[in-house]
Design a protein around this motif. Structure first.
Motif, PDB file in Angstrom:
ATOM      1  N   ILE A   1      10.937   2.663  -1.236  1.00 42.90           N
ATOM      2  CA  ILE A   1      11.060   1.921   0.327  1.00 42.90           C
ATOM      3  C   ILE A   1       9.802   0.921   0.844  1.00 42.90           C
ATOM      4  N   GLY A   2      10.000  -0.038   0.901  1.00 43.77           N
ATOM      5  CA  GLY A   2       9.332  -1.247   2.189  1.00 43.77           C
ATOM      6  C   GLY A   2       9.158  -0.779   3.536  1.00 43.77           C
ATOM      7  N   HIS A   3       7.640  -0.912   4.471  1.00 45.97           N
ATOM      8  CA  HIS A   3       8.062  -1.093   6.031  1.00 45.97           C
ATOM      9  C   HIS A   3       7.034  -1.527   6.506  1.00 45.97           C
ATOM     10  N   ALA A   4       7.548  -2.725   6.758  1.00 44.22           N
ATOM     11  CA  ALA A   4       6.871  -3.925   7.163  1.00 44.22           C
ATOM     12  C   ALA A   4       5.947  -3.271   8.396  1.00 44.22           C
ATOM     13  N   VAL A   5       5.106  -2.434   8.745  1.00 40.66           N
ATOM     14  CA  VAL A   5       3.988  -2.120   9.285  1.00 40.66           C
ATOM     15  C   VAL A   5       3.269  -2.058   9.605  1.00 40.66           C
ATOM     16  N   GLY A   6       2.242  -3.319   8.535  1.00 43.20           N
ATOM     17  CA  GLY A   6       0.849  -3.406   8.377  1.00 43.20           C
ATOM     18  C   GLY A   6       0.550  -2.495   7.780  1.00 43.20           C
TER      19      GLY A   6
ATOM     20  N   ARG B   1       3.870   0.297   2.588  1.00 44.73           N
ATOM     21  CA  ARG B   1       3.599  -0.548   3.548  1.00 44.73           C
ATOM     22  C   ARG B   1       3.902  -1.963   3.346  1.00 44.73           C
ATOM     23  N   TYR B   2       3.648  -2.597   3.993  1.00 44.60           N
ATOM     24  CA  TYR B   2       3.155  -4.161   4.269  1.00 44.60           C
ATOM     25  C   TYR B   2       2.863  -4.800   5.198  1.00 44.60           C
ATOM     26  N   ASP B   3       1.998  -6.235   5.646  1.00 43.06           N
ATOM     27  CA  ASP B   3       1.741  -6.423   6.622  1.00 43.06           C
ATOM     28  C   ASP B   3       3.430  -7.511   6.900  1.00 43.06           C
ATOM     29  N   PRO B   4       3.824  -7.379   8.392  1.00 42.82           N
ATOM     30  CA  PRO B   4       5.222  -8.410   8.237  1.00 42.82           C
ATOM     31  C   PRO B   4       4.887  -9.231   8.475  1.00 42.82           C
ATOM     32  N   ARG B   5       3.721 -10.193   8.316  1.00 43.18           N
ATOM     33  CA  ARG B   5       3.784 -11.760   8.215  1.00 43.18           C
ATOM     34  C   ARG B   5       4.192 -12.252   6.411  1.00 43.18           C
ATOM     35  N   ARG B   6       3.805 -10.802   5.661  1.00 43.97           N
ATOM     36  CA  ARG B   6       3.856 -11.539   4.441  1.00 43.97           C
ATOM     37  C   ARG B   6       5.142 -10.762   4.046  1.00 43.97           C
ATOM     38  N   ARG B   7       6.069 -11.297   2.834  1.00 42.92           N
ATOM     39  CA  ARG B   7       6.403 -11.201   2.620  1.00 42.92           C
ATOM     40  C   ARG B   7       6.193 -10.040   1.306  1.00 42.92           C
ATOM     41  N   LEU B   8       7.243  -8.436   0.875  1.00 38.75           N
ATOM     42  CA  LEU B   8       6.630  -7.870   0.301  1.00 38.75           C
ATOM     43  C   LEU B   8       6.962  -7.882  -1.762  1.00 38.75           C
TER      44      LEU B   8
ATOM     45  N   GLN C   1       0.717  -1.163  -0.276  1.00 38.18           N
ATOM     46  CA  GLN C   1      -0.030   0.318   0.114  1.00 38.18           C
ATOM     47  C   GLN C   1       0.449   1.407   0.128  1.00 38.18           C
ATOM     48  N   VAL C   2       0.740   2.673  -1.119  1.00 37.16           N
ATOM     49  CA  VAL C   2       1.476   3.741  -0.988  1.00 37.16           C
ATOM     50  C   VAL C   2       1.676   4.202  -0.111  1.00 37.16           C
ATOM     51  N   THR C   3       1.946   4.562   1.069  1.00 37.08           N
ATOM     52  CA  THR C   3       1.657   5.877   1.406  1.00 37.08           C
ATOM     53  C   THR C   3       3.083   7.310   1.693  1.00 37.08           C
ATOM     54  N   GLY C   4       2.014   7.510   2.348  1.00 41.20           N
ATOM     55  CA  GLY C   4       3.792   9.278   3.098  1.00 41.20           C
ATOM     56  C   GLY C   4       3.645   9.908   2.028  1.00 41.20           C
ATOM     57  N   LEU C   5       4.536  10.650   1.236  1.00 46.67           N
ATOM     58  CA  LEU C   5       4.392  12.175   0.188  1.00 46.67           C
ATOM     59  C   LEU C   5       3.747  11.247  -1.009  1.00 46.67           C
ATOM     60  N   ALA C   6       3.829   9.704  -1.748  1.00 44.77           N
ATOM     61  CA  ALA C   6       3.941   9.665  -2.807  1.00 44.77           C
ATOM     62  C   ALA C   6       2.315   9.451  -2.745  1.00 44.77           C
ATOM     63  N   ALA C   7       1.415   8.850  -2.395  1.00 41.21           N
ATOM     64  CA  ALA C   7      -0.057   9.278  -1.711  1.00 41.21           C
ATOM     65  C   ALA C   7      -0.793  10.018  -1.759  1.00 41.21           C
ATOM     66  N   LEU C   8      -0.168  11.083  -0.761  1.00 41.78           N
ATOM     67  CA  LEU C   8      -0.926  12.281  -0.436  1.00 41.78           C
ATOM     68  C   LEU C   8      -0.812  12.484  -2.301  1.00 41.78           C
ATOM     69  N   TRP C   9       0.332  12.593  -2.722  1.00 38.61           N
ATOM     70  CA  TRP C   9       0.300  13.497  -4.785  1.00 38.61           C
ATOM     71  C   TRP C   9      -0.976  12.309  -4.886  1.00 38.61           C
ATOM     72  N   ALA C  10      -1.443  11.258  -4.691  1.00 39.91           N
ATOM     73  CA  ALA C  10      -1.815  10.774  -5.390  1.00 39.91           C
ATOM     74  C   ALA C  10      -3.405  10.632  -5.182  1.00 39.91           C
ATOM     75  N   LEU C  11      -3.828  11.566  -4.080  1.00 41.32           N
ATOM     76  CA  LEU C  11      -4.625  12.350  -3.158  1.00 41.32           C
ATOM     77  C   LEU C  11      -4.433  13.505  -4.151  1.00 41.32           C
ATOM     78  N   GLY C  12      -3.929  13.774  -4.036  1.00 40.41           N
ATOM     79  CA  GLY C  12      -3.971  15.300  -5.066  1.00 40.41           C
ATOM     80  C   GLY C  12      -3.287  16.197  -4.051  1.00 40.41           C
ATOM     81  N   ALA C  13      -1.953  16.081  -3.140  1.00 43.00           N
ATOM     82  CA  ALA C  13      -1.465  17.043  -2.740  1.00 43.00           C
ATOM     83  C   ALA C  13       0.135  17.115  -2.610  1.00 43.00           C
TER      84      ALA C  13
END
Length: 155
Positions: free
Chosen positions: A95-100, A78-85, A56-68
């Motif tokens: 840049i991947g972050h295993a934070v759910g 972001r990705y589920d830590p129990r799963r491999r991205l 799941q895209v997050t941070g500045l890239a997600a904000l750009w995608a949402l219009g900002a």
């Protein structure tokens, strides 16, 4: 055809179309017809196609995608830590972050599971992006009404 890539038309033709002003860049390697603005739904679609399965895209890239903010130079995912991205080669460093996964953004009555909700995107931008880049984009997101200042604390 709303989104044009070198894979669709060939690298030489893509370059020629860019030089002739027939298409305009959304992000590197992805363009729209020159008279079609890169609106938030188009931005979300482009990033959604670039997001690895289970991410799941997050941070500045997600904000750009949402219009900002300006187009991103990297994608925080972001990705589920129990799963491999899964990895995916694309025009932006990932840049991947295993934070759910966060709750997806629900804009215009449509669910976008590959884009984090605005409050989480802001919190992640504050966490992972340099403050000098994050502050103006977050201010833009607040100004546009994408997120309320109190919602960031809850995320």
């Amino acid at each position: 055809m709303w989104i044009v890539t070198p894979r669709d038309v060939g690298r030489v033709e893509f370059g020629r179309m860019m030089r002739d002003g027939v298409i305009a860049t959304v992000i590197p390697g992805h363009a729209t017809p020159a008279d079609v603005p890169a609106s938030p739904p188009i931005r979300r679609h482009v990033l959604g196609t670039m997001t690895p399965a289970g991410g799941q895209v997050t941070g500045l890239a997600a904000l750009w995608a949402l219009g900002a903010g300006p187009p991103p130079t990297e994608m925080h995912v972001r990705y589920d830590p129990r799963r491999r991205l899964g990895t995916r080669r694309g025009p932006l460093p990932m840049i991947g972050h295993a934070v759910g996964l966060a709750a997806p953004a629900d804009l215009d009555g449509r669910l976008h599971p590959s884009i984090a909700c605005p409050a989480v995107a802001v919190a992640d931008a504050l966490r992972w992006a340099p403050a000098s880049l994050a502050a103006p984009v977050i201010a833009d997101a607040v100004r546009l009404g994408l997120v309320e200042p109190g919602a960031v604390e809850a995320a």
